[in-house]
Design a protein around this motif. Sequence first.
Motif, PDB file in Angstrom:
ATOM      1  N   LYS A   1       0.836  -1.203   0.000  1.00 46.19           N
ATOM      2  CA  LYS A   1       0.000   0.000   0.000  1.00 46.19           C
ATOM      3  C   LYS A   1       0.873   1.255   0.000  1.00 46.19           C
ATOM      4  CE  LYS A   1      -3.878  -2.278   0.597  1.00 46.19           C
ATOM      5  NZ  LYS A   1      -4.256  -2.950  -0.600  1.00 46.19           N
ATOM      6  N   PRO A   2       0.611   2.163  -0.933  1.00 52.15           N
ATOM      7  CA  PRO A   2       1.355   3.435  -0.945  1.00 52.15           C
ATOM      8  C   PRO A   2       1.089   4.228   0.334  1.00 52.15           C
ATOM      9  CG  PRO A   2       0.183   3.102  -3.018  1.00 52.15           C
ATOM     10  CD  PRO A   2      -0.311   2.056  -2.063  1.00 52.15           C
ATOM     11  N   GLU A   3       2.085   4.960   0.751  1.00 50.29           N
ATOM     12  CA  GLU A   3       1.956   5.826   1.919  1.00 50.29           C
ATOM     13  C   GLU A   3       1.798   7.260   1.441  1.00 50.29           C
ATOM     14  OE1 GLU A   3       5.304   5.167   4.470  1.00 50.29           O
ATOM     15  OE2 GLU A   3       4.776   3.065   4.809  1.00 50.29           O
ATOM     16  N   PRO A   4       1.278   8.128   2.302  1.00 53.72           N
ATOM     17  CA  PRO A   4       1.165   9.535   1.908  1.00 53.72           C
ATOM     18  C   PRO A   4       2.528  10.060   1.451  1.00 53.72           C
ATOM     19  CG  PRO A   4       0.029   9.155   3.982  1.00 53.72           C
ATOM     20  CD  PRO A   4       0.768   7.893   3.648  1.00 53.72           C
ATOM     21  N   GLY A   5       2.517  10.743   0.355  1.00 51.35           N
ATOM     22  CA  GLY A   5       3.748  11.294  -0.188  1.00 51.35           C
ATOM     23  C   GLY A   5       4.382  10.428  -1.259  1.00 51.35           C
TER      24      GLY A   5
ATOM     25  N   TRP B   1       3.449   3.760  -7.231  1.00 51.76           N
ATOM     26  CA  TRP B   1       3.387   2.454  -6.582  1.00 51.76           C
ATOM     27  C   TRP B   1       4.775   1.862  -6.386  1.00 51.76           C
ATOM     28  CZ3 TRP B   1       5.520  -1.543  -9.271  1.00 51.76           C
ATOM     29  CH2 TRP B   1       5.645  -1.402 -10.649  1.00 51.76           C
ATOM     30  N   GLN B   2       5.738   2.262  -7.224  1.00 50.86           N
ATOM     31  CA  GLN B   2       7.091   1.722  -7.108  1.00 50.86           C
ATOM     32  C   GLN B   2       7.715   2.024  -5.747  1.00 50.86           C
ATOM     33  OE1 GLN B   2       5.947   3.398  -9.818  1.00 50.86           O
ATOM     34  NE2 GLN B   2       6.804   2.553 -11.704  1.00 50.86           N
ATOM     35  N   GLY B   3       7.385   3.179  -5.181  1.00 54.59           N
ATOM     36  CA  GLY B   3       7.909   3.523  -3.863  1.00 54.59           C
ATOM     37  C   GLY B   3       7.418   2.558  -2.798  1.00 54.59           C
ATOM     38  N   ALA B   4       6.136   2.207  -2.860  1.00 53.42           N
ATOM     39  CA  ALA B   4       5.566   1.271  -1.892  1.00 53.42           C
ATOM     40  C   ALA B   4       6.177  -0.118  -2.050  1.00 53.42           C
ATOM     41  CB  ALA B   4       4.048   1.210  -2.059  1.00 53.42           C
ATOM     42  N   VAL B   5       6.348  -0.552  -3.288  1.00 53.99           N
ATOM     43  CA  VAL B   5       6.937  -1.864  -3.555  1.00 53.99           C
ATOM     44  C   VAL B   5       8.390  -1.907  -3.067  1.00 53.99           C
ATOM     45  CG1 VAL B   5       7.678  -3.441  -5.396  1.00 53.99           C
ATOM     46  CG2 VAL B   5       5.371  -2.476  -5.421  1.00 53.99           C
ATOM     47  N   GLY B   6       9.131  -0.867  -3.359  1.00 53.29           N
ATOM     48  CA  GLY B   6      10.524  -0.806  -2.922  1.00 53.29           C
ATOM     49  C   GLY B   6      10.651  -0.834  -1.413  1.00 53.29           C
ATOM     50  N   ARG B   7       9.792  -0.086  -0.737  1.00 49.39           N
ATOM     51  CA  ARG B   7       9.807  -0.046   0.728  1.00 49.39           C
ATOM     52  C   ARG B   7       9.454  -1.430   1.295  1.00 49.39           C
ATOM     53  NH1 ARG B   7       7.797   4.371   0.929  1.00 49.39           N
ATOM     54  NH2 ARG B   7       5.604   3.843   0.771  1.00 49.39           N
ATOM     55  N   ALA B   8       8.455  -2.082   0.727  1.00 48.74           N
ATOM     56  CA  ALA B   8       8.054  -3.413   1.195  1.00 48.74           C
ATOM     57  C   ALA B   8       9.176  -4.433   0.968  1.00 48.74           C
ATOM     58  CB  ALA B   8       6.777  -3.870   0.498  1.00 48.74           C
ATOM     59  N   ALA B   9       9.862  -4.346  -0.158  1.00 55.10           N
ATOM     60  CA  ALA B   9      10.967  -5.273  -0.438  1.00 55.10           C
ATOM     61  C   ALA B   9      12.128  -5.044   0.524  1.00 55.10           C
ATOM     62  CB  ALA B   9      11.429  -5.112  -1.884  1.00 55.10           C
ATOM     63  N   ARG B  10      12.442  -3.784   0.810  1.00 58.33           N
ATOM     64  CA  ARG B  10      13.515  -3.491   1.774  1.00 58.33           C
ATOM     65  C   ARG B  10      13.145  -3.969   3.175  1.00 58.33           C
ATOM     66  NH1 ARG B  10      13.598   0.916  -1.552  1.00 58.33           N
ATOM     67  NH2 ARG B  10      12.311   2.181  -0.160  1.00 58.33           N
ATOM     68  N   ARG B  11      11.880  -3.806   3.553  1.00 52.38           N
ATOM     69  CA  ARG B  11      11.419  -4.255   4.864  1.00 52.38           C
ATOM     70  C   ARG B  11      11.536  -5.786   4.960  1.00 52.38           C
ATOM     71  NH1 ARG B  11       7.059  -1.433   5.174  1.00 52.38           N
ATOM     72  NH2 ARG B  11       5.769  -2.897   4.038  1.00 52.38           N
ATOM     73  N   LEU B  12      11.121  -6.477   3.916  1.00 48.68           N
ATOM     74  CA  LEU B  12      11.242  -7.940   3.883  1.00 48.68           C
ATOM     75  C   LEU B  12      12.700  -8.347   4.032  1.00 48.68           C
ATOM     76  CD1 LEU B  12      10.415 -10.913   3.220  1.00 48.68           C
ATOM     77  CD2 LEU B  12      10.682 -10.278   0.814  1.00 48.68           C
ATOM     78  N   ALA B  13      13.584  -7.724   3.268  1.00 42.58           N
ATOM     79  CA  ALA B  13      15.007  -8.065   3.328  1.00 42.58           C
ATOM     80  C   ALA B  13      15.570  -7.836   4.720  1.00 42.58           C
ATOM     81  CB  ALA B  13      15.784  -7.248   2.294  1.00 42.58           C
ATOM     82  N   GLN B  14      15.198  -6.748   5.367  1.00 44.59           N
ATOM     83  CA  GLN B  14      15.705  -6.456   6.711  1.00 44.59           C
ATOM     84  C   GLN B  14      15.154  -7.443   7.732  1.00 44.59           C
ATOM     85  OE1 GLN B  14      18.167  -4.095   7.526  1.00 44.59           O
ATOM     86  NE2 GLN B  14      18.145  -5.435   9.315  1.00 44.59           N
TER      87      GLN B  14
END
Length: 163
Positions: free
Chosen positions: A133-137, A141-154
């Motif tokens: 899910k995209p966040e405010p700002g 959609w690529q930003g949300a996907v990138g953030r989710a992938a980084r969170r998964l990796a961490q």
Amino acid sequence: EDTLTPFLTHAGRGVFVLVRTSNPGSDTVQSHTLTDGRTVAQMIADLVAGLGRTRLGACGLSDVGAVVAATKPQDAAALRARMPDTPFLIPGYGAQGGTAADLQAMRRAGPAGRVPETCGMLVTSSRAVIYAKPEPGDASWQGAVGRAARRLAQEVKDVVIGL
């Protein structure tokens, strides 16, 4: 075993065998208790371990892997004990309900209980990443996907190094 070995005749190739899958209906078959006291999942795990025992690579992992779901943590430790040198392909992380805590028992033990570089886990989290899910700002959609992938990796890295 005879259905798997043809796929292993070429050097550098491997297979993943369904042992304990993430779908709710899998309990009907994979949790069924056999006459020898093992579950169907444990019987398949023993087959995978036996087939892979003579197929270890330089890192100590077999080229015969097992699909073991993050959504079945109650079985994880017993299956890892049966397949200590087997790479686990772990579906069900994230959107299906598997958590970092559920991965703990799936890590491959190293010397003196330390987690080795080759922890034996390949964690997948398709839905939690591609449907993030995209966040405010967020501009896209690529930003949300990138953030989710980084969170998964961490999260997976924290489990692997034992934080």
